[in-house]
Scaffold this active site. Structure first.
Site, short mmCIF file in Angstrom:
data_model
loop_
_atom_site.label_atom_id
_atom_site.label_comp_id
_atom_site.label_asym_id
_atom_site.label_seq_id
_atom_site.Cartn_x
_atom_site.Cartn_y
_atom_site.Cartn_z
N ARG A 106 0.87 -1.39 0.01
CA ARG A 106 -0.06 -0.15 0.04
C ARG A 106 0.97 1.18 0.06
O ARG A 106 1.82 1.31 1.01
CB ARG A 106 -0.96 -0.03 1.37
CG ARG A 106 -1.88 1.07 1.20
CD ARG A 106 -2.64 0.97 2.59
NE ARG A 106 -2.04 1.71 3.63
CZ ARG A 106 -2.06 1.77 4.91
NH1 ARG A 106 -3.10 0.88 5.34
NH2 ARG A 106 -1.32 2.25 5.56
N HIS A 114 -4.08 4.52 4.14
CA HIS A 114 -5.39 3.60 4.39
C HIS A 114 -6.50 4.28 3.56
O HIS A 114 -7.05 4.04 2.95
CB HIS A 114 -5.70 3.13 5.74
CG HIS A 114 -6.94 2.35 5.97
ND1 HIS A 114 -7.29 1.43 5.28
CD2 HIS A 114 -8.32 2.95 6.67
CE1 HIS A 114 -8.81 1.18 5.52
NE2 HIS A 114 -9.10 2.01 6.35
N TYR A 120 3.06 4.92 11.59
CA TYR A 120 3.60 3.43 11.67
C TYR A 120 4.05 2.80 10.47
O TYR A 120 4.57 1.62 10.65
CB TYR A 120 2.28 2.54 11.97
CG TYR A 120 1.09 2.78 10.98
CD1 TYR A 120 0.88 1.92 9.82
CD2 TYR A 120 -0.05 3.61 11.13
CE1 TYR A 120 0.05 1.87 8.91
CE2 TYR A 120 -0.93 3.70 10.37
CZ TYR A 120 -0.93 3.20 9.00
OH TYR A 120 -1.87 3.37 8.21
#
Lengths: 333, 326
Positions: free
Chosen positions: A232, A236, A245
Site C-alpha cells: 500500500r 489507508h 506506523y
C-alpha cells in the site's frame, strides 16, 4: 502460460493510470471538503486491473471490498459514476445498474465472501457459465466469514475466485500481527482448493493466475484462492496518517516497485507507450472523474429518499412515517 | 381441510412452494437426507434433488451469507437455522447483510430470502436452543418477522413468506411442532403478512400474543370464560409488518390489555406493543397495560424453564390484576 496480449497490456496500463489519476483527484477533492472519505488506490492498480481483464464482464461477477471501483473501468463507466455518488453519500451510489456484474462496496469486511460463494453457486444452479471474483484484504482474512465461505466453496466446487489483496497493512496492523501462516495463499489448504501467491505488482502474473483460476472454475473444478502481494503506497484512507506506523525505508523500497512504473517502462521499451499517451490518459481520466463528481453533486434526491427501497412496499407504519417525514420536510422549507 | 400438526403443515407448504416455483432452494444443516432434525424438510431431498435441497456445512454464518448471493443470482432461498439461538452466529449476515440488501443496492436486487428457525422453550433443550430473539430481529430494519401460532397459519404464512420479495425471518414454536394441531386448508393457502387474527372473541380484556403464547392465552380465555369473563385473544401472526389497525381495534373494543411474550422483558417486542397501544388507543384504556414475559436473564436450563415461560397461571393472574382496576 496465458499472457495478456500487447493490446490487453496497453489497455491495462490505461486503466491503471486512470485509476491512480482519479484516486489522487478524489484525495484532493476530499481535502477540499467536496467529497467523503477516500481509500487511495496507489499500489493496488496492477492487481485489480489485471484481475478485471482476466474476466469476461458479460458473464463474470466482481464482488469488491471497497478500494477497487476506480480500477474496474473494464466493467463500464457506470462503475466510476456510481462510485462518486456512493462517495458523497447519495443513496443511488449503491445501485450499480443492471446488467453490470459488479456488486457495491462492502464495508463489513469479509461478509462479501459468503455472498460471492452463494452467487457462484446460484449461477451453477441456473447453468449460468460465469464465475465470481471476490476481492478482500489481508486483514479480512482474519474474519470467520473468510473461513466459512472458503469452506463452503471447497465443498460445493463453486466457480469462485478469492483474490486476497495483501497490501501488507490493515490500517496500521502489519501482516505478521494478522497471521502466523506462511502466506495467505497457504490457507487454501483448509478448504481443499488450490492457493497461489503472485506478485501483485506484475500484471502478467496476476492475469495469468486469475485466468487460470477462471478456466478451472468454468470447467467445474471449483474455487481458487489467489494472494496478490503488493504494498500500500498511500494512506489507508484520507482519515489515516501512515507516517505514524509505516517504516519510511519500507515505503521507499516499495515505491521502487511501483506497479505503474514497472508496466510503463516495459511498454515504453516495447514501443507501446510514450509520454504523450501518458498525458492523454491522465487528462481523459481527470475529465471523467470530474464529470462523475459533477453528475453526483447535481443528482436529485427525493425528500423522502431516506425511506425508499428498505422494503418492497411500505408497511402501514412505514407509510405513516413517510407522511410524517414529508410533513417535516415541508415545515422546514 | 385436513388436521395437521404444525410440522406437517410447514412440510406441506415447503413441498408446495418448491413444486410451484423452481427458483426455490432449501439449504441448512441436516435438511436434506435427514429431512431436518425435526423432519420439517422431510421428503424434499427425495422429491427435488440435491441441487435444490442442500445439506450445508455446519456454519450458520455461511448459510445466511450464501442466501444473499443466491438471491442476487435470482433464486429464492429458504434457509433453516436449526435453532434460532444458533442464529447468533449468523447475526452479522442476517442483520448486516440480508436485511439491507435491497436498501444498500437501492432496489437492484430482490432479497427474496426466507430464514426458518424453531424457537421458544418448553422442550428441555440444552443451552441456546430456545432463545426468543424476535424483539432483536424486529429491531432490524428491512427484515420481516413472522411467528405463526397455528398449523393453518404456519402453512399459509410460510407460503407468503417464500413468495415475498423481502427477507422474512419465519419463527416456528418448538413446542408447537407436534403440540399444536388444527384444521389446515388443502391446496393453495396464503395468509398475508401483516394481518393479525382474533383467536378468541371477547370484550372485557384483550391478550395480545404471538407464537406459542397465543395457545397459552387461548387456554386462559377458555378457563376464564367459565367465570363469565370475556377475554379476547389477538394473535399478531406477524411482528413486522405489524397490524397496528387490528391492535387499535381490539384495544378500543376491550379497553384493557395484557401483552404476553416468552422473551426477556427488557427491550422485548412486548414493549413495542405496549407503546403502540398507548400511541393508538390511549383514551380507550381503562387500566394500565400489563406485560407478562420471561425474566431479564438468559434463557435458562431445563429445571428452570417452567418458571421462566409465562404459563396459564401467570397470564391469568395478570388478566385479573388488570380487570381489578376500577
Amino acid at each position: 502460460m496465458t499472457r495478456p496480449s500487447d493490446g490487453q497490456r496497453r489497455q491495462m496500463l490505461v486503466d491503471m493510470v486512470s485509476a491512480r489519476t482519479q484516486s489522487q483527484r478524489m484525495w484532493n477533492l476530499q481535502r477540499q471538503g467536496q467529497i467523503g472519505t477516500v481509500a487511495p488506490i496507489d499500489g493496488h492498480e496492477a492487481t485489480i486491473v489485471a484481475a478485471a481483464h482476466a474476466l469476461d464482464p458479460a458473464h463474470d461477477w466482481v464482488v469488491p471490498q471497497y478500494r477497487e471501483p476506480l480500477a474496474l473501468r473494464r466493467y463500464g463507466p457506470e462503475v466510476l459514476e456510481q462510485f462518486l455518488l456512493y462517495n458523497i453519500g447519495h443513496p443511488a451510489g449503491g445501485h450499480i445498474p443492471a446488467p453490470i456484474r459488479v456488486l457495491p462496496n462492502q464495508i463489513s469486511l469479509a461478509t462479501q465472501l459468503p455472498h460471492a460463494v452463494g452467487l457462484a453457486w446460484g449461477m451453477t444452479l441456473q447453468d449460468d457459465p460465469g464465475v465470481v471474483l471476490a476481492f478482500f484484504g489481508d486483514g479480512s482474512s482474519s474474519q470467520g466469514d473468510f473461513y466459512e465461505a472458503g469452506n463452503l466453496a471447497g465443498v460445493l466446487k463453486a466457480p469462485v475466485i478469492f483474490l486476497c489483496v495483501n497490501n501488507q497493512w490493515a490500517i496500521s496492523t502489519p501482516v505478521h500481527l494478522q497471521t502466523a501462516a506462511e502466506s495467505f495463499a497457504a490457507k487454501a489448504a483448509a478448504f481443499g482448493i488450490p492457493g497461489v501467491k503472485v506478485d501483485g505488482n506484475d500484471v502478467d502474473a496476476v492475469y495469468e493466475a486469475v485466468h487460470g483460476a477462471r478456466e478451472r472454475a468454468r470447467s467445474g473444478l471449483g474455487a481458487t484462492l489467489i494472494e496478490a502481494a503488493l504494498y500500500r503506497l498511500g494512506a489507508h484512507t484520507t482519515a489515516d496518517d501512515p507516517t505514524r506506523y509505516v517504516p519510511a525505508e519500507d515505503l521507499a523500497a516499495a515505491r521502487r516497485n511501483d506497479p505503474i512504473a514497472i508496466l510503463r517502462s516495459r511498454l515504453e521499451a516495447e514501443g507501446l507507450w510514450d509520454a504523450a499517451t501518458q498525458s492523454e490518459v491522465e487528462s481523459a481520466a481527470l475529465t471523467a472523474v470530474d464529470a462523475a463528481h459533477e453528475r453526483a453533486r447535481t443528482m436529485p434526491l427525493a425528500p423522502d429518499a431516506l425511506l425508499d427501497h428498505c422494503v418492497s412496499e411500505d408497511s402501514p407504519r412505514l407509510a405513516r412515517q413517510r407522511l410524517a417525514l414529508l410533513a417535516e420536510v415541508e415545515g422546514t422549507r | 381441510m385436513t388436521e395437521l400438526n404444525m410440522l406437517e403443515a410447514i412440510n406441506e407448504s415447503l413441498h408446495a412452494e418448491m413444486a410451484r416455483d423452481e427458483r426455490v432452494v432449501v439449504l441448512g444443516e441436516d435438511v436434506g437426507r435427514n429431512g431436518g432434525v425435526f423432519r420439517a424438510t422431510e421428503g424434499l431431498y427425495e422429491k427435488f434433488g440435491e441441487r435444490r435441497v442442500y445439506d450445508s456445512p455446519l456454519s450458520e454464518g455461511v448459510i445466511a451469507g450464501a442466501t444473499v448471493g443466491l438471491a442476487i443470482a435470482g433464486l429464492v432461498p429458504v434457509a433453516e437455522m436449526q435453532f434460532l439461538g444458533f442464529a447468533y452466529q449468523a447475526m452479522h449476515q442476517i442483520a448486516g447483510q440480508v436485511a439491507r440488501l435491497r436498501y444498500r443496492t437501492q432496489g437492484r436486487f430482490d432479497p427474496a430470502i426466507t430464514i426458518r428457525a424453531p424457537f421458544g422453550g418448553g422442550v428441555r433443550t440444552p443451552e441456546l436452543h430456545s432463545d426468543s430473539l424476535e424483539g432483536q430481529l424486529a429491531n432490524i430494519a428491512g427484515l420481516k418477522v413472522v411467528a405463526p401460532a397455528t398449523a393453518a397459519d404456519a402453512k399459509g404464512l410460510l407460503a407468503s413468506a417464500i413468495r415475498d420479495p423481502d427477507p422474512v425471518m419465519f419463527l416456528e414454536p418448538l413446542r408447537g411442532y407436534r403440540g399444536i394441531r388444527d384444521e389446515v386448508p388443502e391446496g393453495e393457502h396464503l395468509v398475508p403478512l401483516g394481518s393479525a387474527r382474533t383467536a378468541r372473541p371477547g370484550d372485557d380484556l384483550v391478550i395480545i400474543a404471538w407464537s406459542h403464547q397465543v395457545e397459552m392465552a387461548c387456554r386462559v380465555s377458555d378457563r376464564l370464560a367459565g367465570e363469565g369473563l370475556s377475554i379476547r385473544v389477538l394473535d399478531l401472526r406477524s411482528l413486522v409488518p405489524l397490524d397496528v389497525a387490528a391492535i387499535a381495534e381490539a384495544v378500543d373494543a376491550c379497553g384493557r390489555v395484557v401483552v404476553s411474550e416468552e422473551a426477556v422483558q427488557t427491550g422485548g417486542f412486548g414493549g413495542e406493543i405496549v407503546a403502540t397501544v398507548v400511541e393508538e388507543s390511549f383514551w380507550s384504556l381503562e387500566a394500565p397495560v400489563v406485560r407478562v414475559s420471561g425474566y431479564d436473564v438468559p434463557y435458562p436450563v431445563g429445571m428452570l424453564e417452567d418458571r421462566y415461560i409465562p404459563d396459564e397461571d401467570r397470564i391469568a393472574a395478570a388478566v385479573r390484576r388488570v380487570l381489578e382496576v376500577a
